[in-house]
Design an enzyme around this catalytic site. Structure first.
Site, mmCIF file in Angstrom:
data_model
loop_
_atom_site.group_PDB
_atom_site.id
_atom_site.type_symbol
_atom_site.label_atom_id
_atom_site.label_comp_id
_atom_site.label_asym_id
_atom_site.label_seq_id
_atom_site.Cartn_x
_atom_site.Cartn_y
_atom_site.Cartn_z
ATOM 1 N N LYS A 1 13.957 -62.688 -80.632
ATOM 2 C CA LYS A 1 14.014 -60.934 -80.143
ATOM 3 C C LYS A 1 14.850 -61.037 -78.999
ATOM 4 O O LYS A 1 14.690 -61.272 -77.934
ATOM 5 C CB LYS A 1 12.303 -60.661 -79.589
ATOM 6 C CG LYS A 1 12.028 -59.547 -78.515
ATOM 7 C CD LYS A 1 10.303 -59.042 -78.258
ATOM 8 C CE LYS A 1 9.805 -57.674 -77.705
ATOM 9 N NZ LYS A 1 11.197 -57.805 -76.781
ATOM 10 N N CYS B 1 -11.398 -43.674 -53.913
ATOM 11 C CA CYS B 1 -11.887 -43.371 -52.220
ATOM 12 C C CYS B 1 -12.314 -42.152 -53.627
ATOM 13 O O CYS B 1 -11.976 -41.108 -54.328
ATOM 14 C CB CYS B 1 -10.190 -42.546 -52.206
ATOM 15 S SG CYS B 1 -10.400 -40.860 -51.249
#
Length: 700
Positions: free
Chosen positions: A127, A443
């Site tokens: 690769k 949050c």
């Protein structure tokens, strides 16, 4: 702590772990696709998914129609002309262990329905760590080159590729009339070192590694600069070929490329088992340091092109190929601080600030700590010496602590329970169905939290969303704090407001006539975005690029999606319609319904749609008997596997649903069909056999 063997589990134990893994994988999917901030390596993610699948295999009661999605690419730059790939230029899935290689081979055999004794040829090749590129030859003449881009549209780099000596202007022999050759542009270690010497002597910045150097060289606006850079090319794949491919196998195609005068990798071999693939992987890994160019793994591909066609694609990667990545490189350094970042969905992400250290040729000063559970599990403390790696050779992460180097004053880290930006409470949401806490603390400030608003705007303008050139993270932060852009619609009124402003944008520090004009032009070019990009840009929870594409294909227009989303209350037909889209499922259906049920989102959409007109996606196929129809497969299929049938239907433009409803056009029923067949009869939905289906689509 090692996982409990599945065969030693009770159903209740399996259900608990299945729920926990599902929540964890969903969180990782969200961070990868929607926030562009993955927190685990590909190897860890794949292991989670495999364990999840093994639980369902052992306990079929746990299985549901919901599927987990896979990843994606980057949009082309506005600096280059764009080229639409006639055949998508997709990426490969990754594996990181020998067991996963064995699983890949087993999956291929199962999908094809191959008996144990049947031979299966698979190629193995290095690769190359470079930049993917597609070269188009017509009647043997080189006419065009494009980068991968987002897989569907790339950058026109024809003039630059003409300067690469290894790529012939005319092919030898008798190639097909049209031949799109795909491969990798790369730079050798020797050429890279010599080029950096020249950079240093000229007082210019050095390149970090050969891949960055190759990519930067190919994407120069001036081809003369590219001509002075020592680039190379390996051919290994193809796109459009007319009238027909010159060979029927992967090996044969690469041999044909070589005969045409194209460079191919000499290490490519043919294997016939997972054991042979693994042996070749080890052999290439041993040669890695002596090759003279960078590789980051070994690619395996089913050799037969007929079998490749049968296997098809899943999400944005082929079923018939996979990349076996090399282990990530590791190093040790000191953790100086832990910073909490807030994403656009409110997720609090801990980031380690490190003494800079080189890992795999790249200087790393920050690394992910994943979440508070991982910090506690690894007992990471400020001042610790930690082991880090570039996960998948891309994302730096903290692996663990070198305990014998821990300072005496180091204290356990206490994760904040309030948002560091707006001060709102930060909580871990509890899944009402499973009772399992989310792995991410979020949050609760929502609309009042500046960090979330800024991150949502960054996402909206990002490359894989609306891709607004010149409106990057830095500009959005500046414009937000100056009150110029606080919601998406503000982007499209910026030019009109600037004309009426006393202080013009061109007069601001860092701007001028040209940059301001370019920004306004880039914004103007995004008033008619592709529907899938627009859906993704909205930042709906659990809707990444893949699911955005699925929703766009199913609904065809944003108004249709919006109408259905508004009506998608629990138990409604609208909710069922979204849920039944193949690969979507209940989690996404609920998220879509929640998004359109929020009045603030509706107000923001009304403002945005006054300036933006999302365009329908191009159909995969529009001239087949089943294009645009919703089909359901049920019972046993004899000529193909269920996955193969679904893939075929989608290629022909049909929508594959998981269950039968009033909107189903056709049910394909095989032996053993049960409740779905009964439901079709009840609703009067047309039902045909597998044989009739194949005749209908011209595959009998």
């Amino acid at each position: 702590m090692s996982a409990k063997p599945i065969d030693a589990m009770t159903l209740a134990q399996a259900r608990r772990e299945h729920s926990r893994l599902g929540a964890e994988i969903a969180a990782h999917d969200a961070r990868y696709y929607r926030e562009d901030a993955p927190t685990v390596s590909d190897a860890e993610y794949d292991r989670l998914r495999r364990r999840y699948g093994e639980l369902e295999s052992a306990f079929p009661e746990l299985a549901s129609p919901d599927s987990l999605t896979k990843k994606v690419g980057a949009a082309p730059s506005e600096k280059f002309a764009k080229i639409r790939h006639r055949i998508p230029m997709l990426s490969l899935g990754n594996v990181f262990s020998e067991a996963e290689v064995e699983d890949f081979v087993a999956r291929v055999r199962r999908f094809l329905g191959l008996p144990t004794e049947a031979s299966l040829a698979i190629t193995a090749e290095p690769k190359i760590d470079g930049l993917s590129c597609s070269l188009r030859f017509e009647n043997g003449e080189f006419v065009q080159a494009a980068t991968r881009g987002d897989g569907f549209e790339g950058e026109d780099v024809t003039a630059n590729v003409r300067t690469i000596a290894e790529i012939p202007a005319r092919l030898k022999g008798e190639p097909p009339e049209v031949l799109e050759v795909r491969g990798e542009v790369y730079m050798t270690h020797a050429d890279f070192a010599a080029m950096n010497v020249r950079q240093q002597e000229a007082g210019k910045p050095l390149f970090a590694n050969p891949r960055n150097a190759a990519a930067g060289s190919l994407r120069q606006l001036d081809p003369n600069i590219t001509a002075g850079r020592p680039l190379h090319f390996f051919a290994y794949a193809w796109g459009e070929i007319l009238p027909a491919p010159p060979a029927g196998t992967q090996m044969g195609m690469v041999a044909a490329f070589k005969s045409y005068g194209l460079p191919v990798n000499p290490l490519m071999v043919l294997c016939h088992s997972a054991e042979e693939l693994i042996a070749k992987y080890r052999s290439i890994e041993e040669k890695r340091a002596a090759l003279g160019y960078d590789i980051d793994g070994v690619v395996y591909k089913v050799d037969s092109l007929v079998l490749q066609e049968r296997l098809g694609f899943v999400s944005r990667s082929p079923r018939w190929a996979v990349a076996h990545k090399f282990p990530a490189e590791q190093a040790t350094t000191v953790l100086r601080d832990i910073e909490i970042q807030v994403g656009r969905t409110g997720a609090l992400t801990p980031v380690a600030r490190l003494d800079p250290v080189t890992v795999g040729g790249v200087t790393v000063a920050n690394a992910t700590l994943h979440n508070e559970d991982e910090i506690a599990r690894k007992d990471v403390r400020i001042g610790d010496t930690v082991r880090i790696q570039r996960a998948g050779d891309v994302i730096p992460q903290v692996l663990g602590v070198v305990l014998n180097k821990r300072p005496a004053e180091a204290k356990p880290y206490v994760f904040p329970d309030h948002c560091p930006i707006c001060g709102s409470a930060a909580i871990r949401e509890i899944d009402e169905k499973t009772g399992v806490a989310d792995v991410v603390r979020r949050c609760t400030g929502g609309l009042i939290c500046p960090a979330q608003a800024i991150e949502r705007l960054k996402h909206f303008a990002s490359r894989n969303a609306l891709d607004i050139e010149g409106l990057g993270d830095k500009q959005i932060e500046q414009f937000y704090h100056d009150g110029l852009i606080t919601k998406p619609a503000d982007i499209f009124t910026l030019e009109a407001r600037d004309k009426a402003a006393l202080k013009k944008l061109k007069d601001r520090e860092g701007y001028g006539e040209t940059s301001t004009r370019n920004l306004f032009r880039a914004i103007e070019q995004r008033r008619a975005p592709a529907l899938n990009r627009f859906i993704y840009a909205l930042g709906i929870r659990h809707v990444g690029e893949t699911n955005a594409r699925r929703l766009a294909r199913h609904f065809g227009s944003f108004s249709a999606l919006r109408e259905t989303g508004r009506a998608a209350a629990p138990g409604s037909e609208a909710r069922a319609e979204i849920n039944n889209i193949e690969g979507v499922g209940e989690v996404v259906a609920e998220a879509v319904a929640d998004f359109f049920a929020e009045p603030h989102n509706e107000e923001a959409l009304d403002a945005l749609l006054a300036h933006v007109n999302p365009q329908p996606m191009e159909e995969i196929v529009s001239d087949t008997p089943v294009a645009g129809k919703t089909v359901v497969f049920t019972g046993a299929l004899e000529r193909m596997t269920r996955d193969e049938a679904k893939a075929m239907a989608e290629r022909l433009g049909a929508k594959v649903a998981a269950s039968v409803s009033k909107k189903t056009d056709l049910v394909i029923a095989g032996p053993g069909a049960g409740s779905k067949l009964a439901k079709a009869a009840e609703l009067g939905v047309e039902t045909i056999s597998e044989e009739d289906w194949l005749k209908l689509v011209g595959r009998a």
